[in-house]
Write an enzyme that holds these catalytic residues in place. Structure first.
Site, PDB file in Angstrom:
ATOM      1  N   TYR A   4      -2.090  -5.298  -0.789  1.00 14.37           N
ATOM      2  CA  TYR A   4      -1.215  -4.474   0.054  1.00 14.37           C
ATOM      3  C   TYR A   4      -2.016  -3.975   1.243  1.00 14.37           C
ATOM      4  O   TYR A   4      -3.149  -3.518   1.084  1.00 14.37           O
ATOM      5  CB  TYR A   4      -0.679  -3.285  -0.748  1.00 14.37           C
ATOM      6  CG  TYR A   4       0.200  -2.351   0.068  1.00 14.37           C
ATOM      7  CD1 TYR A   4       1.466  -2.748   0.473  1.00 14.37           C
ATOM      8  CD2 TYR A   4      -0.236  -1.074   0.415  1.00 14.37           C
ATOM      9  CE1 TYR A   4       2.277  -1.898   1.217  1.00 14.37           C
ATOM     10  CE2 TYR A   4       0.572  -0.219   1.154  1.00 14.37           C
ATOM     11  CZ  TYR A   4       1.830  -0.633   1.552  1.00 14.37           C
ATOM     12  OH  TYR A   4       2.626   0.220   2.283  1.00 14.37           O
ATOM     13  N   ASP A  41     -10.023  -5.127   4.092  1.00 12.36           N
ATOM     14  CA  ASP A  41      -9.208  -3.921   4.058  1.00 12.36           C
ATOM     15  C   ASP A  41      -9.795  -3.001   2.996  1.00 12.36           C
ATOM     16  O   ASP A  41      -9.568  -3.197   1.799  1.00 12.36           O
ATOM     17  CB  ASP A  41      -7.746  -4.267   3.755  1.00 12.36           C
ATOM     18  CG  ASP A  41      -6.865  -3.014   3.752  1.00 12.36           C
ATOM     19  OD1 ASP A  41      -7.408  -1.904   3.954  1.00 12.36           O
ATOM     20  OD2 ASP A  41      -5.645  -3.157   3.542  1.00 12.36           O
ATOM     21  N   LYS A  64      -7.409   6.671   3.602  1.00 17.60           N
ATOM     22  CA  LYS A  64      -7.592   7.468   2.384  1.00 17.60           C
ATOM     23  C   LYS A  64      -8.833   8.381   2.407  1.00 17.60           C
ATOM     24  O   LYS A  64      -8.791   9.390   3.093  1.00 17.60           O
ATOM     25  CB  LYS A  64      -7.524   6.540   1.170  1.00 17.60           C
ATOM     26  CG  LYS A  64      -6.137   5.839   1.163  1.00 17.60           C
ATOM     27  CD  LYS A  64      -5.739   5.120  -0.097  1.00 17.60           C
ATOM     28  CE  LYS A  64      -4.272   4.734   0.010  1.00 17.60           C
ATOM     29  NZ  LYS A  64      -3.980   3.324  -0.006  1.00 17.60           N
TER      30      LYS A  64
HETATM   31  C1  LIG Z   1      -2.949   2.568   0.958  1.00 19.52           C
HETATM   32  C2  LIG Z   1      -3.359   1.289   1.547  1.00 19.52           C
HETATM   33  C3  LIG Z   1      -2.938   0.880   2.829  1.00 19.52           C
HETATM   34  C4  LIG Z   1      -1.904   1.639   3.622  1.00 19.52           C
HETATM   35  O1  LIG Z   1      -2.345   2.898   3.989  1.00 19.52           O
HETATM   36  P1  LIG Z   1      -1.240   4.018   4.402  1.00 19.52           P
HETATM   37  O2  LIG Z   1      -2.072   5.177   4.801  1.00 19.52           O
HETATM   38  O3  LIG Z   1      -0.411   4.233   3.200  1.00 19.52           O
HETATM   39  O4  LIG Z   1      -0.463   3.455   5.528  1.00 19.52           O
HETATM   40  C5  LIG Z   1      -3.470  -0.274   3.364  1.00 19.52           C
HETATM   41  N1  LIG Z   1      -4.352  -1.004   2.676  1.00 19.52           N
HETATM   42  C6  LIG Z   1      -4.769  -0.671   1.442  1.00 19.52           C
HETATM   43  C7  LIG Z   1      -5.758  -1.521   0.739  1.00 19.52           C
HETATM   44  C8  LIG Z   1      -4.273   0.486   0.833  1.00 19.52           C
HETATM   45  O5  LIG Z   1      -4.647   0.783  -0.409  1.00 19.52           O
END
Ligand SMILES: *Cc1c(COP(=O)(O)O)cnc(C)c1O
Length: 426
Positions: free
Chosen positions: A143, A237, A265
Site C-alpha cells: 500500500y 516506500d 508516520k
Molecule cells: C500509511 C502508508 C502510506 C500512506 O500514508 P498516509 O499518511 O496514510 O497517506 C503509504 N505507504 C505506506 C507503506 C504506508 O504504510
C-alpha cells in the site's frame, strides 16, 4: 460497556461516510463497533466509555514513544504558541531535513509534505520526470496511499497491467501501473520484458499493509539490478518502516539501497507529515530548482516539524531503543506463538524492530495470495476477544502491530495471558 461508542458511531454515520475518515477504522473486517477514543496515556488508549486498552496500533505507526510523550508534547506546544503556519520557510524544516540527511549515505535532500500518500505520489512524479518514462511497477498487497495510479488490482487484460481497484479511478491512469507479485523475481522480469518505459519500481521493502512480510533479500537485489539495467529508479516506500524497523528503516537492514525513499508516520510523531528524499542529482530536478512541479500550502508545517524533530533526535540519541523494541516485539510474538502451538492453532509470526506481525495460517506468507489463505474468521474472533480484555490490536489481518517504548514486559506478559484464555477456545 461500549454504549457511548455505539451511540457516537451512530451519530458519526449520519454526517461522515461510514462514520470514519479512513475506512479501516470502521472495524468492518472484524465486526463490532470501533471504540471512540477520548485520550491516550503512554502505552494506553482510553475510550469514551472509560475502557482502557494497551495500544499496539500507535495511530498506525507514528507514536514510537507512545501517547503524550512529554518532550514531543512540550515541543509542539512551544512551537504552536508562535503561530501555527506561515507558508514561508522556517529553520525547523532545515533542521529536520539535516537530521535525515545525516543518517543516510544515499540521501542529500529532503522535501516535506503532509501525508504518506503525498510522499509516494510526489516520489513517483519525480521518478517519471527524471527518467522521462511513464510506467511504474507496484506489488500486489503493498500500500502506498490512495492516489489514482496506485489503486490497482490484477486486471483481466495484459498479465501485469493494473486495473482500477476503486470506482473513480480511470483505467487510462492505471494502465501505466504494472502489478507484480511480491517476492516473485520471475514475475518482475516479465514486467520488464513487457515494457521498456518503466520509470520506477515502488516497493515496501518491509511490507506492512498485508500483515508484516519482509521482502526476501534476493528479491530486493533483483529489483535493484533490473532498475540499474533498465534506467529505472527504485523507490523504497518507508512511510511505515522508516524509523520503525531500525533507525534507518529497512534501508538500515538490507544491502540493496533505493534511489528515492519516502517517509511518513514516525517522521511526524503523530502530526501530519510525509517526506521524500534522494541524492542531489535527482532532487535538483524538483521545482523551484528544476522543472518537476510539487507543492503544498502546509508542507513543512512548523508544529509538525517540531514534533518530528524532537522524536527523531530522541531516537538518534539512544539507538539502543531499537534493541529494546525488538526484544519486546520478539517477547510478544514468541509468547503468542507458544500459546497457539499449545492449542494446535497454526500461527506464523514475524518481527522487524518495533514492528510485529502474526497470521493464523500453516506456513509463513510470502505474498498477498498467501495472506488471503489465512484464517480471517479466527483472526476476527481473536481480535474481538482481545479488545474485550483491553488489548487493542489492528482490526485487520492485513495490518500489523507496533511496540512503543512505553510498553513494558509486564504489559506484554499480560497480553500473552489474555491470549491464552482466548486461544483455548479459538
Ligand atoms: C500509511 C502508508 C502510506 C500512506 O500514508 P498516509 O499518511 O496514510 O497517506 C503509504 N505507504 C505506506 C507503506 C504506508 O504504510
Amino acid at each position: 460497556m461500549f454504549e457511548k461508542s455505539i451511540n457516537a458511531y451512530e451519530e458519526a454515520k449520519k454526517v461522515i461516510p461510514g462514520g470514519v475518515d479512513s475506512p479501516v477504522r470502521a472495524f468492518n473486517s472484524v465486526g463490532g463497533t470501533p471504540p471512540f477514543i477520548a485520550k491516550g496515556e503512554g502505552a494506553y488508549l482510553i475510550d469514551i466509555d472509560g475502557n482502557k486498552y494497551l495500544d499496539f496500533v500507535q495511530s498506525w505507526g507514528p507514536l514510537i514513544f507512545g501517547h503524550c510523550d512529554k518532550d514531543i508534547e512540550e515541543a509542539v506546544i512551544k512551537t504552536a504558541k508562535n503561530g501555527l503556519s506561515f507558508g514561508a520557510p522556517t529553520v525547523l524544516e532545515t533542521e529536520l531535513a539535516s537530521e535525515i540527511v545525516e543518517m543516510y549515505d544515499n540521501i542529500d535532500k529532503v522535501r516535506f509534505v503532509s501525508s504518506g500518500t503525498e510522499a509516494t505520489m510526489s516520489a513517483i512524479r519525480l521518478a517519471r520526470g527524471v527518467t522521462g518514462k511513464s510506467d511504474i511497477i507496484k506489488f500486489e498487497g503493498c500500500y502506498h496511499g490512495h492516489s489514482d495510479s496506485l489503486l490497482v488490482q490484477a486486471g483481466s487484460g495484459m498479465a501485469t497491467c493494473g486495473a482500477p481497484s476503486s470506482p473513480g479511478v480511470p483505467a487510462d491512469l492505471t494502465k501505466h501501473t504494472l502489478l507484480c507479485e511480491y517476492n516473485n523475481i520471475e514475475n518482475l522480469k516479465k514486467c520488464f520484458a513487457e515494457s521498456s518505459d518503466i520509470a520506477c519500481i515502488i516497493i515496501e521493502p518491509i511490507a506492512g499493509n498485508m500483515g508484516l512480510i519482509p521482502a526476501d533479500i534476493e528479491f530486493l537485489e533483483a529489483c535493484r539490478k533490473l532498475c540499474d539495467e533498465n534506467g529505472t529508479l527504485l523507490i523504497y516506500d518507508e512511510v511505515m518502516s522508516g524509523f520503525r524497523a531500525s533507525l534507518t528503516g529497512a534501508s538500515g537492514i538490507v544491502r540493496p539501497q533505493a534511489d528515492i525513499i519516502t517517509f511518513g508516520k514516525v517522521i511526524g510523531a503523530g502530526m501530519p507529515v510525509g517526506a521524500f528524499a534522494s541524492n542531489s542529482k535527482i532532487m535538483s530536478q524538483l521545482s523551484p530548482e528544476g522543472k518537476i512541479y510539487q507543492a503544498g500550502t502546509l508542507s513543512g508545517n512548523p508544529v509538525a516539524m517540531a514534533a518530528g524533530l524532537t522524536s527523531l533526535r530522541k531516537l538518534k540519541a539512544n539507538p539502543a531503543i531499537y534493541d529494546e523494541l525488538t526484544a519486546k516485539s520478539t517477547r510478544l510474538m514468541n509468547g503468542l506463538k507458544e500459546v497457539a502451538t499449545k492449542y494446535n492453532i497454526p500461527f506464523q509470526t514475524t518481527v522487524r524492530g518495533s514492528m510485529f506481525g502474526f497470521f493464523f495460517c500453516e506456513k509463513e506468507p510470502k505474498n498477498f495470495k498467501d495472506v488471503n489463505n489465512c484464517d480471517f474468521k479466527r483472526f476476527a474472533t481473536f481480535h474481538r476477544e482481545m479488545i474485550k480484555r483491553g488489548f487493542y490490536f489492528a482490526c485487520s489481518q492485513y495490518e500489523l502491530g507496533f511496540i512503543s517504548t512505553v510498553i513494558t514486559n509486564e504489559d506484554i506478559d499480560a497480553c500473552i495471558n489474555a491470549a491464552n484464555e482466548i486461544m483455548k477456545n479459538l
